[in-house]
Structure formats: C-alpha cells, structure tokens
Scaffold this motif. Sequence first.
Motif, PDB file in Angstrom:
ATOM      1  N   GLN A 162       1.014  -0.961  -0.155  1.00 28.01           N
ATOM      2  CA  GLN A 162      -0.004   0.170  -0.078  1.00 28.01           C
ATOM      3  C   GLN A 162       0.915   1.401   0.130  1.00 28.01           C
ATOM      4  O   GLN A 162       0.673   2.290  -0.849  1.00 28.01           O
ATOM      5  CB  GLN A 162      -1.049   0.085   1.351  1.00 28.01           C
ATOM      6  N   GLN A 163       1.988   1.297   0.885  1.00 25.65           N
ATOM      7  CA  GLN A 163       2.829   2.276   0.875  1.00 25.65           C
ATOM      8  C   GLN A 163       3.481   2.445  -0.434  1.00 25.65           C
ATOM      9  O   GLN A 163       3.627   3.718  -1.084  1.00 25.65           O
ATOM     10  CB  GLN A 163       3.856   2.233   2.085  1.00 25.65           C
ATOM     11  N   GLN A 164       4.051   1.379  -1.046  1.00 26.26           N
ATOM     12  CA  GLN A 164       4.545   1.599  -2.328  1.00 26.26           C
ATOM     13  C   GLN A 164       3.487   2.179  -3.469  1.00 26.26           C
ATOM     14  O   GLN A 164       3.707   3.035  -4.399  1.00 26.26           O
ATOM     15  CB  GLN A 164       5.101   0.094  -2.799  1.00 26.26           C
ATOM     16  N   GLN A 165       2.429   1.683  -3.569  1.00 29.02           N
ATOM     17  CA  GLN A 165       1.464   2.059  -4.364  1.00 29.02           C
ATOM     18  C   GLN A 165       1.034   3.537  -4.258  1.00 29.02           C
ATOM     19  O   GLN A 165       0.766   4.230  -5.239  1.00 29.02           O
ATOM     20  CB  GLN A 165      -0.143   1.156  -4.184  1.00 29.02           C
ATOM     21  N   HIS A 166       0.815   4.003  -2.735  1.00 24.13           N
ATOM     22  CA  HIS A 166       0.436   5.351  -2.546  1.00 24.13           C
ATOM     23  C   HIS A 166       1.801   6.079  -3.143  1.00 24.13           C
ATOM     24  O   HIS A 166       1.568   7.402  -3.866  1.00 24.13           O
ATOM     25  CB  HIS A 166       0.473   5.601  -1.080  1.00 24.13           C
ATOM     26  N   LEU A 220       3.944   5.526  -5.795  1.00 30.58           N
ATOM     27  CA  LEU A 220       3.772   5.685  -7.090  1.00 30.58           C
ATOM     28  C   LEU A 220       2.479   6.500  -7.693  1.00 30.58           C
ATOM     29  O   LEU A 220       2.702   7.222  -8.688  1.00 30.58           O
ATOM     30  CB  LEU A 220       3.727   4.370  -7.708  1.00 30.58           C
ATOM     31  N   GLU A 221       1.574   6.777  -6.801  1.00 29.58           N
ATOM     32  CA  GLU A 221       0.355   7.495  -7.248  1.00 29.58           C
ATOM     33  C   GLU A 221       0.818   9.060  -7.140  1.00 29.58           C
ATOM     34  O   GLU A 221       0.740   9.489  -8.044  1.00 29.58           O
ATOM     35  CB  GLU A 221      -0.824   7.292  -6.514  1.00 29.58           C
ATOM     36  N   ASN A 222       1.727   9.214  -6.192  1.00 26.74           N
ATOM     37  CA  ASN A 222       2.037  10.549  -5.715  1.00 26.74           C
ATOM     38  C   ASN A 222       3.323  10.977  -6.751  1.00 26.74           C
ATOM     39  O   ASN A 222       3.310  11.935  -7.125  1.00 26.74           O
ATOM     40  CB  ASN A 222       2.599  10.585  -4.377  1.00 26.74           C
ATOM     41  N   LEU A 223       4.090  10.063  -7.099  1.00 26.45           N
ATOM     42  CA  LEU A 223       5.026  10.128  -8.117  1.00 26.45           C
ATOM     43  C   LEU A 223       4.255  10.644  -9.323  1.00 26.45           C
ATOM     44  O   LEU A 223       4.818  11.513  -9.992  1.00 26.45           O
ATOM     45  CB  LEU A 223       5.872   9.166  -8.271  1.00 26.45           C
ATOM     46  N   MET A 270       4.610  13.984 -11.528  1.00 24.12           N
ATOM     47  CA  MET A 270       4.859  14.075 -13.082  1.00 24.12           C
ATOM     48  C   MET A 270       4.209  14.593 -13.856  1.00 24.12           C
ATOM     49  O   MET A 270       4.422  15.466 -14.990  1.00 24.12           O
ATOM     50  CB  MET A 270       5.356  12.791 -13.378  1.00 24.12           C
ATOM     51  N   TYR A 271       2.614  14.499 -13.768  1.00 27.81           N
ATOM     52  CA  TYR A 271       1.748  15.179 -14.889  1.00 27.81           C
ATOM     53  C   TYR A 271       0.789  16.340 -14.283  1.00 27.81           C
ATOM     54  O   TYR A 271      -0.202  16.355 -14.634  1.00 27.81           O
ATOM     55  CB  TYR A 271       0.782  13.754 -15.272  1.00 27.81           C
ATOM     56  N   THR A 272       1.644  17.013 -13.347  1.00 23.18           N
ATOM     57  CA  THR A 272       0.420  18.246 -12.782  1.00 23.18           C
ATOM     58  C   THR A 272       1.319  19.441 -13.130  1.00 23.18           C
ATOM     59  O   THR A 272       2.574  19.542 -13.157  1.00 23.18           O
ATOM     60  CB  THR A 272       0.346  18.038 -11.302  1.00 23.18           C
TER      61      THR A 272
END
Length: 165
Positions: A150-154, A156-159, A163-165
């Motif tokens: 879950q931490q890794q997924q979170h 990755l989502e933040n990364l 990158m795209y904002t």
Amino acid sequence: MASYFDEHDCEPLNPEREARNNMLLELARRVRGAWSWAPGGRSLFNRMDFEDLGLVDWEHHLPPPAAKAVVESLPRTVISSAKADLKCPVCLLEFEAEETVIEMPCHHLFHSNCILPWLSKTNSCPLCRHELPTDDDSYEEHKKDKARRQQQQHRLENLHGAMYT
C-alpha cells in the motif's frame, strides 16, 4: 547516492518469495477445488491441513485471534455515573455505574463477557475493525507485506501525480 528504498524508508518486495507463495497457493486451490472430492462426497485430502503448510490466503480468510497477552493487557475501565447511559455495542445493554468494562485501543468500551469471546475468534474491534496484534507469525508478516504494498502504491500514485501536474 541512496537507493530508492533507502531514500523512502521501505523494503523491496521479495519476488522469489512472492512467486513461490503464488505457486503454492495455486496448487492448493487446484487440490482443494477441482480434485478434492472423491465419488461419494468424501474429500481425498481430509487429513491435509493447508494452514499447517503455510498456504493460508489471508485476503480471503478470517484473521486469527488476538494475542492472549495483548487481550490480557487491555485496560479495564470503571464506568462513571456520567457514562452510565452508554451501551455495549455487542449486547446493546446499558453499562451500569461503577461497572468494570474493557476498553479497546480504539477507545470503544465493551462488557468483558461480550468482547473476550470475540477476540478469541478474531483480532479486531467489532465496531471499527481496529486490529490488535496476533500470535500468528504468518498473519503478522502478511500485514507487513500488505502495508508495504500500500505504501509503495501510494508513493507511485504521488510520483505519477507530481510528474503530470
């Protein structure tokens, strides 16, 4: 330069262990599913205990009971007359003034006769599902792995969002 895992204070998943566990789980599913019933409705593997083999799929299995030491160390609280109108969420009876009840870490209150049988079957609060530690090493390892994923997924989502904002 620090590695990604050192920088983010996390550990990589062990792919060999995950692959082995997945293969064993698949084998267990096949054995229990399609091939486990003999003519006459008797199980071919009625003596085989899959839990003893470490093949418990905790995502689809009830958690083990709470650790006995943790249950014994739960605080006992005396109900004051101001809190006497509160009810036990299990039996729905009002607490009596000066009655001793068990307080969970999530601060929910229960009669000891109500919560102790529950905690002997599962490790969570019946209201909010706050989990207590267990004596089952495989379940505790599963919880750590799940938290890491879950931490890794979170992250990755933040990364991805950064990158795209």
